[in-house]
Design a protein around this motif. Structure first.
Motif, short mmCIF file in Angstrom:
data_model
loop_
_atom_site.label_atom_id
_atom_site.label_comp_id
_atom_site.label_asym_id
_atom_site.label_seq_id
_atom_site.Cartn_x
_atom_site.Cartn_y
_atom_site.Cartn_z
N GLY A 44 1.91 -6.62 22.81
CA GLY A 44 2.27 -7.12 21.23
C GLY A 44 3.90 -6.61 21.40
O GLY A 44 4.65 -7.77 20.57
N TYR A 45 4.26 -5.72 21.81
CA TYR A 45 5.73 -5.38 21.46
C TYR A 45 6.63 -6.48 22.44
O TYR A 45 7.57 -6.95 21.90
CB TYR A 45 5.82 -4.04 22.25
CG TYR A 45 7.29 -3.70 22.17
CD1 TYR A 45 8.20 -3.12 21.12
CD2 TYR A 45 7.88 -3.51 23.49
CE1 TYR A 45 9.33 -2.90 21.13
CE2 TYR A 45 9.35 -3.48 23.54
CZ TYR A 45 10.03 -2.81 22.69
OH TYR A 45 11.53 -2.78 22.76
N SER A 46 6.14 -6.72 23.55
CA SER A 46 6.65 -7.75 24.38
C SER A 46 6.91 -9.10 23.76
O SER A 46 8.13 -9.64 23.71
CB SER A 46 6.23 -8.02 25.76
OG SER A 46 5.85 -6.70 26.32
N ILE A 47 5.58 -9.55 23.22
CA ILE A 47 5.77 -10.93 22.46
C ILE A 47 6.77 -10.85 21.47
O ILE A 47 7.54 -11.77 21.13
CB ILE A 47 4.33 -11.13 22.12
CG1 ILE A 47 3.59 -11.13 23.47
CG2 ILE A 47 4.40 -12.71 21.53
CD1 ILE A 47 1.95 -11.55 23.04
N ILE A 71 -7.36 -7.81 18.53
CA ILE A 71 -6.33 -7.93 17.66
C ILE A 71 -5.49 -6.64 17.41
O ILE A 71 -4.39 -6.85 17.26
CB ILE A 71 -7.12 -8.55 16.45
CG1 ILE A 71 -7.53 -9.82 16.61
CG2 ILE A 71 -6.32 -8.51 15.32
CD1 ILE A 71 -8.30 -10.40 15.60
N LEU A 72 -6.29 -5.63 17.37
CA LEU A 72 -5.76 -4.47 16.61
C LEU A 72 -4.72 -3.87 18.04
O LEU A 72 -3.84 -3.20 17.72
CB LEU A 72 -6.70 -3.42 16.40
CG LEU A 72 -7.29 -3.68 15.03
CD1 LEU A 72 -8.52 -2.84 14.90
CD2 LEU A 72 -6.46 -3.66 13.87
N MET A 73 -5.29 -3.91 19.22
CA MET A 73 -4.28 -3.76 20.18
C MET A 73 -2.95 -4.24 20.13
O MET A 73 -1.89 -3.72 20.24
CB MET A 73 -4.73 -4.18 21.73
CG MET A 73 -4.14 -3.85 22.88
SD MET A 73 -4.97 -4.88 24.10
CE MET A 73 -4.13 -6.39 24.13
N VAL A 74 -3.12 -5.62 19.72
CA VAL A 74 -1.69 -6.34 19.66
C VAL A 74 -1.18 -6.13 18.53
O VAL A 74 0.18 -5.56 18.60
CB VAL A 74 -2.06 -7.94 19.76
CG1 VAL A 74 -0.71 -8.80 19.35
CG2 VAL A 74 -2.64 -8.40 20.81
N ILE A 75 -1.54 -5.76 17.21
CA ILE A 75 -0.85 -5.47 16.17
C ILE A 75 -0.43 -4.22 16.25
O ILE A 75 0.80 -3.87 15.64
CB ILE A 75 -1.90 -5.47 14.97
CG1 ILE A 75 -2.41 -7.05 14.89
CG2 ILE A 75 -1.12 -5.28 13.63
CD1 ILE A 75 -3.55 -7.02 13.62
N SER A 76 -1.10 -3.00 16.60
CA SER A 76 -0.60 -1.77 16.75
C SER A 76 0.63 -1.59 17.66
O SER A 76 1.38 -0.80 17.60
CB SER A 76 -1.64 -0.83 17.21
OG SER A 76 -1.97 -1.17 18.47
N LEU A 115 2.39 -7.86 6.56
CA LEU A 115 2.82 -6.39 7.31
C LEU A 115 3.53 -6.56 8.44
O LEU A 115 4.77 -6.05 8.57
CB LEU A 115 1.35 -5.62 7.76
CG LEU A 115 1.61 -4.03 8.13
CD1 LEU A 115 2.06 -3.50 6.64
CD2 LEU A 115 0.32 -3.75 8.65
N VAL A 116 3.51 -7.40 9.20
CA VAL A 116 4.06 -7.48 10.41
C VAL A 116 5.28 -8.49 10.56
O VAL A 116 6.48 -7.87 10.80
CB VAL A 116 3.16 -8.14 11.54
CG1 VAL A 116 4.02 -8.48 12.75
CG2 VAL A 116 1.97 -7.25 12.00
N VAL A 117 5.19 -9.70 9.62
CA VAL A 117 6.36 -10.55 9.59
C VAL A 117 7.15 -10.00 8.46
O VAL A 117 8.53 -10.04 8.39
CB VAL A 117 5.89 -12.00 9.57
CG1 VAL A 117 6.96 -12.96 9.35
CG2 VAL A 117 5.02 -12.22 10.61
N GLY A 118 6.59 -9.92 7.18
CA GLY A 118 7.41 -9.57 6.01
C GLY A 118 8.19 -10.46 5.57
O GLY A 118 9.07 -10.36 4.83
N THR A 119 7.66 -11.84 5.49
CA THR A 119 8.39 -12.93 4.81
C THR A 119 7.40 -13.21 3.56
O THR A 119 7.98 -13.60 2.49
CB THR A 119 8.65 -14.23 5.48
OG1 THR A 119 7.39 -14.54 6.27
CG2 THR A 119 9.83 -13.85 6.55
N MET A 129 2.67 -4.36 17.66
CA MET A 129 3.96 -5.17 16.96
C MET A 129 4.67 -4.13 16.04
O MET A 129 5.57 -4.40 16.00
CB MET A 129 3.27 -6.31 16.48
CG MET A 129 2.82 -7.60 17.15
SD MET A 129 2.26 -8.88 16.33
CE MET A 129 2.30 -9.97 17.27
N LEU A 130 4.05 -3.24 15.65
CA LEU A 130 4.51 -2.28 14.57
C LEU A 130 4.91 -0.81 15.18
O LEU A 130 3.88 -0.59 16.03
CB LEU A 130 3.54 -1.99 13.45
CG LEU A 130 3.15 -3.15 12.41
CD1 LEU A 130 2.15 -2.98 11.68
CD2 LEU A 130 4.54 -3.03 11.68
#
Lengths: 278, 258
Positions: free
Chosen positions: B204-207, B189-194, A218-222, B196-197
């Motif tokens: 998560g956004y900064s990384i 984990i969900l804090m980071v993923i939410s 989902l995040v990387v999409g590769t 990233m998207l």
């Protein structure tokens, strides 16, 4: 002689009880009613526009999209990618964690030496490694595996450590004084005690590995698995398809859970914890 | 003296050895993906102790705290209600099984549709992921309360809220705590993923931004930050656990000793 009669009666009662437990029609019906209620609420919330039906399509149309999807090869190849990555990740994590856990757990010196390092490495959220995997590795499968193996490894490893710590010291000393070699002690004393813990670790790792596999897609999409398809269908505004894919991912999760639990029951059929609730 | 020194030696020995190996191995390294320890520590201070701390770290931690707190409270309350009622348990079991098996990150695209790209969406994702371990463990813990205790309560006329307060919650506590322990990493984990998207700020956004700009040392410092947060949360949890379950650990120690 009343004894044989008593025995058969006890056996008959036990048999009837186990049969009754296996069927449990009331529970089954209530469970079905629960699913139906859930789907009905979903349908009503969408049909009455309580939530915008464009963004929250009704259950029936999502279900029909799922059925249509199931006829497409693209859908099944995505499923294949996800399940393949999950399986390979689990295999590698297991092959690394189980032997390492046994060797470290059996030596109190190694356990004490590694404890602080394990305590520090374990809570690192595996998703934090996603950017690293993307930069350092170029093959999608390798990227996924790095994350999945890291996440699943700790689950199994820590459970194996607990399992080895639970081994009866008297049994261990007895084996030693009977001249069991290290390998024999592991196989005949440590392994049976550890197995329930190992299976718990595998069960936890299976769930984590699926979460991570889908997340990376989902995040990387590769890696073009189910997670990738979810992101794609959402970007293409095919919202019913997005919901159908999410629904399928959940069902896949249920299937994996059931498979792991079934294996656990088979492997531990001799063990008290399984025998009691069978 | 040896009694004090040997645990410290064991705790610090391997980390020190590993860091020294890392330091020596990267002395002459030119691979841009491999960070050097000294550089990483400097970078860590420069990147995270400034605007980013207020702009990215604090909002992330706030969302994590809000999400997991709601999840824990919701899980315990619902879990007690469902656990005490056999019919309700059978009714909800398949639906709960489904949601537990559903990898929570896939809910992010859907919740972003329904709730928009807001903090509410990110907190909901954390709640929807972290609630299941607490909920299912609470149900299991409540279900497994000692039947002798239950009958004693009944014959003494302890019922309703008093029974929940003085019998059910204490006896389910070890299980509830086990559920909370599982839910915390899920929350992180969900804090980071939410982030990233569909996000514009947060850890998560900064990384992810650092990775896209090939800012490798900064990216490593972000991973280090996440590691430290994970470590801090698990330490904090241990502290809480040892207070809440002091009686339980005491009991276990007695049982093991006998």
């Amino acid at each position: 002689m009343a004894a044989p009669d008593t025995v058969t009666r006890v056996v008959a009662v036990a048999e009837r009880r186990s049969r009754r437990r296996r069927l449990r029609p009331r529970r089954l019906l209530l469970g079905l009613a629960g699913i139906v209620t859930f789907l009905a609420i979903w349908e009503i919330v969408s049909r009455t526009s309580l939530l915008n039906p464009t963004y929250f399509p009704p259950a029936t149309s999502v279900a029909s999209t799922l059925v249509t999807n199931a006829t497409l090869t693209g859908f099944w190849s995505a499923v294949g990618v996800t399940v393949g990555t999950w399986g390979l990740g689990m295999l590698v994590a297991f092959a690394l964690a189980a032997p390492l856990g046994i060797v470290i757990g059996l030596s109190s010196f190694l356990t004490r030496l590694t404890r602080s390092t394990v305590e520090f490495l374990r809570p690192i959220p595996s998703v934090g490694l996603i950017p690293l995997a993307v930069l350092a590795l170029s093959v999608p499968l390798q990227q996924s595996l790095l994350i999945v193996v890291y996440g699943a490894f700790w689950q199994i490893f820590v459970q194996v450590l607990y399992g080895v710590a639970d081994v009866d010291t008297v049994a261990m000393s007895t084996a030693r004084s009977y001249g069991f070699s290290w390998w024999q002690r592991v196989r005949d004393v440590v392994f049976p005690t550890m197995l329930p813990y190992l299976m718990t670790g595998v069960r936890l790792a299976a769930a984590v590995a699926l979460i991570l596999t889908v997340t990376i897609e989902l995040v990387v999409g590769t890696s073009q698995g189910l997670g990738y398809e979810i992101g794609q269908s959402r970007n293409a505004a095919l919202y019913e398809s997005t919901y159908a894919l999410v629904l399928f991912t959940g069902l896949l999760g249920v299937a994996i859970n059931l498979a792991v639990r079934f294996t656990e029951k088979r492997v531990l059929s001799w063990h008290q914890s399984v025998r009691e609730d069978a | 003296m040896r009694k004090i020194l040997s645990p410290i030696g064991f705790a610090l020995g391997l980390p020190i050895v590993l860091i020294v190996i890392w330091y020596v191995a990267t002395l002459g390294a030119t691979n841009p993906f491999v960070p050097k320890p000294v550089e990483l520590v400097q970078e860590f201070g420069a990147v995270w102790f400034g605007d980013r701390f207020v702009g990215d770290v604090v909002p992330s931690l706030w969302r994590f705290a809000a999400g997991t707190t709601i999840a824990i409270v919701l899980g315990i309350v619902l879990g007690i209600a469902v656990g005490l009622n056999r019919g309700l348990r059978a009714f909800t079991e398949p639906v709960f099984e489904f949601f537990r098996a559903l990898p929570p990150p896939v809910l992010i695209p859907i919740l972003a549709l329904v709730l928009g790209r807001t903090d509410g969406m990110r907190i909901s994702v954390i709640v929807l992921g972290a609630v299941w371990p607490v909920l299912l463990n609470t149900i299991e813990g409540v279900r497994a309360t000692d039947s002798v205790q239950t009958e004693t309560s009944r014959s003494y006329g302890i019922r309703g809220w008093n029974r929940v307060r003085f019998q059910v919650i204490p006896s389910a506590m070890p299980q509830i705590i086990a559920g909370v322990r599982q839910s915390l990493p899920v929350g992180i984990i969900l804090m980071v993923i939410s982030e990233m998207l569909y996000a514009t700020a947060g850890l998560g956004y900064s990384i992810t931004q650092f990775q896209r700009q090939f800012a490798v040392p900064e990216m490593w410092s972000g991973i280090l930050m996440l590691g430290l947060i994970g470590y801090a949360v698990s330490m904090l949890f241990k502290l809480v656990e040892s207070r809440v379950l002091r009686w339980y650990h005491g009991l276990k120690d007695l049982e093991n000793a006998s």
